[in-house]
Design an enzyme around this catalytic site. Sequence first.
Site, PDB file in Angstrom:
ATOM      1  N   GLU A  31       0.809  -1.216   0.000  1.00  0.00           N
ATOM      2  CA  GLU A  31       0.000   0.000   0.000  1.00  0.00           C
ATOM      3  C   GLU A  31       0.845   1.271   0.000  1.00  0.00           C
ATOM      4  O   GLU A  31       0.399   2.315   0.472  1.00  0.00           O
ATOM      5  CB  GLU A  31      -0.950  -0.007   1.196  1.00  0.00           C
ATOM      6  CG  GLU A  31      -2.013  -1.082   1.092  1.00  0.00           C
ATOM      7  CD  GLU A  31      -3.068  -0.952   2.161  1.00  0.00           C
ATOM      8  OE1 GLU A  31      -4.215  -0.618   1.810  1.00  0.00           O
ATOM      9  OE2 GLU A  31      -2.757  -1.182   3.345  1.00  0.00           O
ATOM     10  N   HIS A  45      -0.487   4.434   8.472  1.00  0.00           N
ATOM     11  CA  HIS A  45      -1.602   3.555   8.106  1.00  0.00           C
ATOM     12  C   HIS A  45      -1.678   2.446   9.146  1.00  0.00           C
ATOM     13  O   HIS A  45      -0.684   1.757   9.410  1.00  0.00           O
ATOM     14  CB  HIS A  45      -1.421   2.952   6.719  1.00  0.00           C
ATOM     15  CG  HIS A  45      -2.484   1.961   6.367  1.00  0.00           C
ATOM     16  ND1 HIS A  45      -3.826   2.263   6.457  1.00  0.00           N
ATOM     17  CD2 HIS A  45      -2.411   0.668   5.966  1.00  0.00           C
ATOM     18  CE1 HIS A  45      -4.527   1.194   6.106  1.00  0.00           C
ATOM     19  NE2 HIS A  45      -3.695   0.212   5.813  1.00  0.00           N
ATOM     20  N   HIS A  99      -4.542  -0.421  11.517  1.00  0.00           N
ATOM     21  CA  HIS A  99      -5.745  -1.250  11.467  1.00  0.00           C
ATOM     22  C   HIS A  99      -6.387  -1.351  12.860  1.00  0.00           C
ATOM     23  O   HIS A  99      -6.473  -2.446  13.414  1.00  0.00           O
ATOM     24  CB  HIS A  99      -5.399  -2.655  10.983  1.00  0.00           C
ATOM     25  CG  HIS A  99      -4.954  -2.735   9.562  1.00  0.00           C
ATOM     26  ND1 HIS A  99      -4.697  -3.936   8.949  1.00  0.00           N
ATOM     27  CD2 HIS A  99      -4.716  -1.786   8.635  1.00  0.00           C
ATOM     28  CE1 HIS A  99      -4.315  -3.717   7.692  1.00  0.00           C
ATOM     29  NE2 HIS A  99      -4.311  -2.419   7.489  1.00  0.00           N
ATOM     30  N   HIS A 103     -11.272  -1.819   7.009  1.00  0.00           N
ATOM     31  CA  HIS A 103      -9.833  -1.858   6.754  1.00  0.00           C
ATOM     32  C   HIS A 103      -9.032  -1.219   7.890  1.00  0.00           C
ATOM     33  O   HIS A 103      -8.204  -1.870   8.505  1.00  0.00           O
ATOM     34  CB  HIS A 103      -9.565  -1.141   5.425  1.00  0.00           C
ATOM     35  CG  HIS A 103      -8.165  -1.184   4.947  1.00  0.00           C
ATOM     36  ND1 HIS A 103      -7.785  -0.691   3.715  1.00  0.00           N
ATOM     37  CD2 HIS A 103      -7.020  -1.637   5.516  1.00  0.00           C
ATOM     38  CE1 HIS A 103      -6.480  -0.860   3.550  1.00  0.00           C
ATOM     39  NE2 HIS A 103      -5.996  -1.426   4.630  1.00  0.00           N
TER      40      HIS A 103
END
Length: 242
Positions: free
Chosen positions: A84, A103, A105, A171
Amino acid sequence: MSASYPAERELIASACRVLAARGLADGILGHISLRVDDASILVRCRGPRERGLAWTTPEDIRLVGLDGVPAGEGELEGYQVPNELPLHSAVLRAQPDVEAVVHAHPPDVVAADLAGIAIRPIVGAFDIPGARLAAGGVPVYPRGVLVRNDALGAEMAAAMGARPVVVLRGHGLTSAAQTVEQAVLQAASVDAIARLSLRIRCAGGTLADLAAEDMAELPDLGAGFNTGTAWRHELARLEEDA
């Protein structure tokens, strides 16, 4: 790997460990990037001795271009950029004032969004930076996809707009700021509000935004406290758990 940016590599590695310690990026998923010039970033990569976010070392942080091409001798020898990476590139291209992208989760953020619960300013002095962030709105990217190409990255960045955080449906989230520390702390604030929201709903309560007069009364404690002191606390927690 080149010997450039040792302090920055250590910072990103520590920040990855903070994400794991806070339950924001469990296991082997999640990454952080830092812009170092107009064309290059430092980013956590996947290496031959991958053990997950909680055991990230400076060796795992590699210097690459926004397109993932190594930006120094030996930078990707034995390592792979995150699938990603376009998520990071898209935010950095869309928001020139942003230097760091996280990023993660967080399960409670994912659960709250799937339950139809938006990130709202339900708290006040409990978390002043978080309250202000939520009051400005936390958008949602409604696709539960791996953001692995430029087209999906552009979609996510468009959903994010100029906001510092976007929730990724099914996500996780993306957090962007001028510093790595601030980007991580923003993610932690969103996670805390999501967790509280779920508890309130599960207890049969109703979510209500903080009154405008109360929001206006909240003081600005400054970056030295909101970021500096808070970050030293996060690093101390890591040392305690080591």
